[in-house]
Design a protein around this motif. Structure first.
Motif, PDB file in Angstrom:
ATOM      1  N   VAL A 230       0.855  -1.181   0.000  1.00 42.37           N
ATOM      2  CA  VAL A 230       0.000   0.000   0.000  1.00 42.37           C
ATOM      3  C   VAL A 230       0.893   1.233   0.000  1.00 42.37           C
ATOM      4  CG1 VAL A 230      -1.962  -1.090   1.160  1.00 42.37           C
ATOM      5  CG2 VAL A 230      -0.148  -0.045   2.521  1.00 42.37           C
ATOM      6  N   SER A 231       0.304   2.398  -0.302  1.00 49.18           N
ATOM      7  CA  SER A 231       1.072   3.641  -0.362  1.00 49.18           C
ATOM      8  C   SER A 231       1.046   4.359   0.983  1.00 49.18           C
ATOM      9  CB  SER A 231       0.498   4.559  -1.440  1.00 49.18           C
ATOM     10  OG  SER A 231      -0.802   4.998  -1.075  1.00 49.18           O
ATOM     11  N   ARG A 232       1.945   5.323   1.114  1.00 54.96           N
ATOM     12  CA  ARG A 232       1.935   6.160   2.318  1.00 54.96           C
ATOM     13  C   ARG A 232       0.624   6.935   2.446  1.00 54.96           C
ATOM     14  NH1 ARG A 232       7.038   5.617   0.545  1.00 54.96           N
ATOM     15  NH2 ARG A 232       8.759   5.631   2.065  1.00 54.96           N
ATOM     16  N   ARG A 233       0.109   7.397   1.334  1.00 54.61           N
ATOM     17  CA  ARG A 233      -1.152   8.142   1.384  1.00 54.61           C
ATOM     18  C   ARG A 233      -2.292   7.250   1.871  1.00 54.61           C
ATOM     19  NH1 ARG A 233      -2.125  12.880  -0.788  1.00 54.61           N
ATOM     20  NH2 ARG A 233      -0.360  12.705  -2.219  1.00 54.61           N
ATOM     21  N   HIS A 234      -2.299   5.988   1.416  1.00 55.40           N
ATOM     22  CA  HIS A 234      -3.337   5.070   1.879  1.00 55.40           C
ATOM     23  C   HIS A 234      -3.233   4.852   3.389  1.00 55.40           C
ATOM     24  CE1 HIS A 234      -6.077   1.623   1.843  1.00 55.40           C
ATOM     25  NE2 HIS A 234      -5.197   1.002   2.609  1.00 55.40           N
ATOM     26  N   LEU A 235      -2.022   4.658   3.883  1.00 55.30           N
ATOM     27  CA  LEU A 235      -1.841   4.490   5.323  1.00 55.30           C
ATOM     28  C   LEU A 235      -2.280   5.738   6.072  1.00 55.30           C
ATOM     29  CD1 LEU A 235       1.669   2.754   5.441  1.00 55.30           C
ATOM     30  CD2 LEU A 235      -0.555   1.696   5.856  1.00 55.30           C
ATOM     31  N   PHE A 236      -1.948   6.907   5.522  1.00 51.55           N
ATOM     32  CA  PHE A 236      -2.320   8.153   6.181  1.00 51.55           C
ATOM     33  C   PHE A 236      -3.838   8.299   6.240  1.00 51.55           C
ATOM     34  CE2 PHE A 236      -3.477  12.667   5.619  1.00 51.55           C
ATOM     35  CZ  PHE A 236      -3.007  13.171   6.817  1.00 51.55           C
ATOM     36  N   GLU A 237      -4.511   8.047   5.125  1.00 51.67           N
ATOM     37  CA  GLU A 237      -5.953   8.237   5.078  1.00 51.67           C
ATOM     38  C   GLU A 237      -6.693   7.222   5.940  1.00 51.67           C
ATOM     39  OE1 GLU A 237      -7.456  10.691   3.845  1.00 51.67           O
ATOM     40  OE2 GLU A 237      -5.910  11.628   2.591  1.00 51.67           O
ATOM     41  N   THR A 238      -6.150   6.003   6.028  1.00 47.67           N
ATOM     42  CA  THR A 238      -6.877   4.944   6.726  1.00 47.67           C
ATOM     43  C   THR A 238      -6.578   4.878   8.221  1.00 47.67           C
ATOM     44  OG1 THR A 238      -5.139   3.369   6.102  1.00 47.67           O
ATOM     45  CG2 THR A 238      -7.095   3.494   4.683  1.00 47.67           C
ATOM     46  N   ILE A 239      -5.335   5.189   8.627  1.00 51.71           N
ATOM     47  CA  ILE A 239      -5.017   4.982  10.043  1.00 51.71           C
ATOM     48  C   ILE A 239      -4.548   6.246  10.766  1.00 51.71           C
ATOM     49  CG2 ILE A 239      -4.353   2.602   9.570  1.00 51.71           C
ATOM     50  CD1 ILE A 239      -1.437   3.433   9.996  1.00 51.71           C
ATOM     51  N   GLU A 240      -4.091   7.270  10.047  1.00 51.68           N
ATOM     52  CA  GLU A 240      -3.446   8.390  10.747  1.00 51.68           C
ATOM     53  C   GLU A 240      -4.276   9.666  10.761  1.00 51.68           C
ATOM     54  OE1 GLU A 240       0.597   9.252  12.406  1.00 51.68           O
ATOM     55  OE2 GLU A 240       0.782   8.522  10.362  1.00 51.68           O
ATOM     56  N   ARG A 241      -4.969   9.966   9.681  1.00 46.53           N
ATOM     57  CA  ARG A 241      -5.672  11.247   9.628  1.00 46.53           C
ATOM     58  C   ARG A 241      -6.648  11.394  10.783  1.00 46.53           C
ATOM     59  NH1 ARG A 241      -6.911  15.199   5.954  1.00 46.53           N
ATOM     60  NH2 ARG A 241      -6.005  14.114   4.176  1.00 46.53           N
ATOM     61  N   GLN A 242      -7.455  10.358  11.047  1.00 46.93           N
ATOM     62  CA  GLN A 242      -8.460  10.472  12.090  1.00 46.93           C
ATOM     63  C   GLN A 242      -7.852  10.503  13.493  1.00 46.93           C
ATOM     64  OE1 GLN A 242      -8.191   8.054   9.908  1.00 46.93           O
ATOM     65  NE2 GLN A 242      -8.503   6.004  10.798  1.00 46.93           N
ATOM     66  N   ALA A 243      -6.582  10.099  13.597  1.00 50.73           N
ATOM     67  CA  ALA A 243      -5.919  10.126  14.900  1.00 50.73           C
ATOM     68  C   ALA A 243      -5.275  11.468  15.214  1.00 50.73           C
ATOM     69  CB  ALA A 243      -4.855   9.025  14.960  1.00 50.73           C
ATOM     70  N   LEU A 244      -5.198  12.387  14.241  1.00 48.06           N
ATOM     71  CA  LEU A 244      -4.614  13.701  14.470  1.00 48.06           C
ATOM     72  C   LEU A 244      -5.612  14.618  15.177  1.00 48.06           C
ATOM     73  CD1 LEU A 244      -2.920  14.318  10.991  1.00 48.06           C
ATOM     74  CD2 LEU A 244      -1.807  13.538  13.093  1.00 48.06           C
TER      75      LEU A 244
END
Length: 513
Positions: free
Chosen positions: A306-320
């Protein structure tokens, strides 16, 4: 799982040679310094594997080990039980609250005959060890962002002069997703450093819990493992966004391996790919860097799929954490000492504080628009920042009462006061102000003269003023002498007030402004 061997390949070869020569098990054990049971077990393994001395010359140590210790019926590289998708486990483990125990329980719910917890953890660590050094670190989503400057710089050409100026590359990497942000700034100074952080948070659309910077002077005044001293302006920026600052330990690059790897990757994907382009402005360079960052974040990580953007959108954005309502406005903090004139200096301009704080130490906060002064945590003065004009910005409320009265004196005020008496008096005051190198030097003389004339009737005051103008008596002492000796009674041709004003104007308009 292969059986654990207790002998080296050299000992095994020697054991097979001695057994072929007819040496007893006891003697072999004594010569090799091992237990008889170990000799018996390994000879049995050799017999089951169909091996005897002499061994084939092409049989390497690795092939010999596989023949003797591989479990029968299990092909090398294959597992006897179903395995989870380890890349998905790596991604899930970066979500807040997720542990290996939880993932194992979910795995056993799907595969009741699957691996036990200890073997599951062992296999996971084995897979994790094959990832890049950056990915091997355990980072929870929304926890940390690693920031640093690249050691390499980007050349930017001035289109008017052809001069080449080099810009710094700021790089930030989120811990869990490796989502990357980069931009060019002219310097590594405090305004550029803090401004880059604000734009980074806007790019992420949120704020992590911690910033992990290197020990850059713009961010850290004093590096220390136990008690690092954060630059005050940097700390105020962090407080505005509600984020903590945890500097990496000095000379410990593993503390910031994320950004170190991100810097190398950025240098290859940004500087390497843009090396043939010529940039004529910082904005043009940052537009190209933004496109390079998109390529970095959209690139599929080979081992994770998977891409970094996919990881960001799926696991990190909502945690910020959410962004504050307003962007942080850069402010520089300085210590200052109040002078005897109750002013503090900043960038060669002076700003007043209450006169009771003379000689006190205060904190000065400077933005692009305002200057604020604090004493013991309380704001005591605020001024519009000056870039030109008069060097002193003075609030009348900060002045002692005597100074405040003096501050109200202006050439125009004295001329109006004198005009209320008559044109000759107005001409006298105008001449006194014009006679001085600076009008302010005549204020006290004007004040004294007007007080001398205050108790006289208008005709007498006008006669005294006309006499003073006629003989050029432009000092307080000489005008007082005219009054004392009644010299104004002598007939004289009084000069026209308009002529006096024209003469004063020859001294320059600055005397009345």
């Amino acid at each position: 799982m292969p059986a654990k061997r207790k002998l080296t390949m050299r000992q095994l070869r020697q054991m097979l040679r001695l057994a072929n020569d007819g040496v007893s098990v006891r003697d072999i054990a004594e010569r090799l310094g091992i237990a008889r049971s170990t000799v018996q077990e390994n000879l049995k393994r050799a017999e089951q594997a169909g091996l005897s001395w002499p061994l084939p010359g092409a049989l390497t140590d690795e092939a010999l080990e596989n023949r003797l210790f591989a479990r029968a019926g299990v092909k090398q590289g294959q597992r006897r039980r179903p395995e989870p998708h380890w890349a998905d486990a790596v991604v899930e483990l970066r979500k807040p609250g997720v542990t290996l125990q939880i993932l194992w329980e979910e795995y056993r719910a799907v595969h009741p005959n699957g691996y036990g917890y200890s073997r599951y953890c062992e296999l996971f660590r084995s897979f994790e060890g094959r990832l890049s050094p950056t990915m091997r670190q355990d980072h929870v989503a929304g926890d940390k962002v690693f920031v640093d400057y690249s050691g390499k710089k980007l050349a930017i050409v001035d289109p008017r002069t052809g001069e080449i100026r080099h810009a710094e590359i700021f790089v930030a990497v989120l811990g869990a997703s490796n989502f990357t942000y980069a931009e060019a700034t002219w310097t590594q100074t405090l305004p550029d450093w803090i401004g880059a952080h604000g734009r980074m948070f806007r790019f992420f659309g949120g704020v992590p819990r911690l910033i992990v910077p290197d020990n850059l002077k713009s961010g850290v005044n004093r590096a220390s493992f136990y008690d690092p001293e954060i630059n005050r302006s940097y700390g105020m920026m962090a407080a505005h966004y509600g984020v903590g600052v945890l500097p990496a330990r000095p000379r410990k690059p593993k503390d910031k391996a994320k950004v170190e790897n991100g810097v190398r990757f950025a240098q290859a994907c940004i500087l390497g790919r843009l090396r043939h382009q010529t940039f004529f402005s910082l904005a043009e360079a940052n537009a190209a860097i933004a496109g390079a960052c998109d390529r970095i974040n959209d690139h599929v990580v080979r081992r994770l799929g998977v891409s970094r953007r996919h990881l960001f959108e799926t696991i990190e954005r909502q945690a910020l954490a959410p962004l504050p309502g307003d962007d942080y406005e850069f402010a520089e903090w300085r210590f200052a000492r109040v002078g005897t004139d109750y002013h503090v200096e900043y960038e060669n301009f002076f700003y007043s504080v209450p006169h009771g704080l003379i000689r006190a130490q205060v904190d000065l906060r400077a933005t692009s628009r305002t200057i604020e002064i604090f004493h013991r945590g309380q704001r005591v003065a605020a001024h519009q920042r000056r870039y030109g004009g008069r060097r002193h910005g003075t609030d009348p409320d900060h002045m002692p009462s005597s100074h405040r009265r003096y501050a109200d004196w202006t050439p125009e005020r004295f001329c109006r006061w004198a005009a209320s008496v008559g044109p000759q008096t107005e001409g006298l005051i105008t001449a006194i102000l014009a006679h001085r190198p600076h009008p302010e030097q005549g204020f006290r003389t004007c004040l004294g003269v007007l007080r001398l004339l205050r108790d006289l009737d208008a005709a007498r005051a006008e006669a005294v003023s006309a006499r003073a103008l006629q003989i050029g008596a432009l000092t307080y002492k000489s005008i007082a002498s005219i009054l004392a000796n009644r010299l104004s009674a002598q007939p004289a041709r009084d000069p026209e007030p308009t002529a006096i004003l024209e003469h004063a104007n020859l001294r320059g308009p600055g005397y009345f402004h």
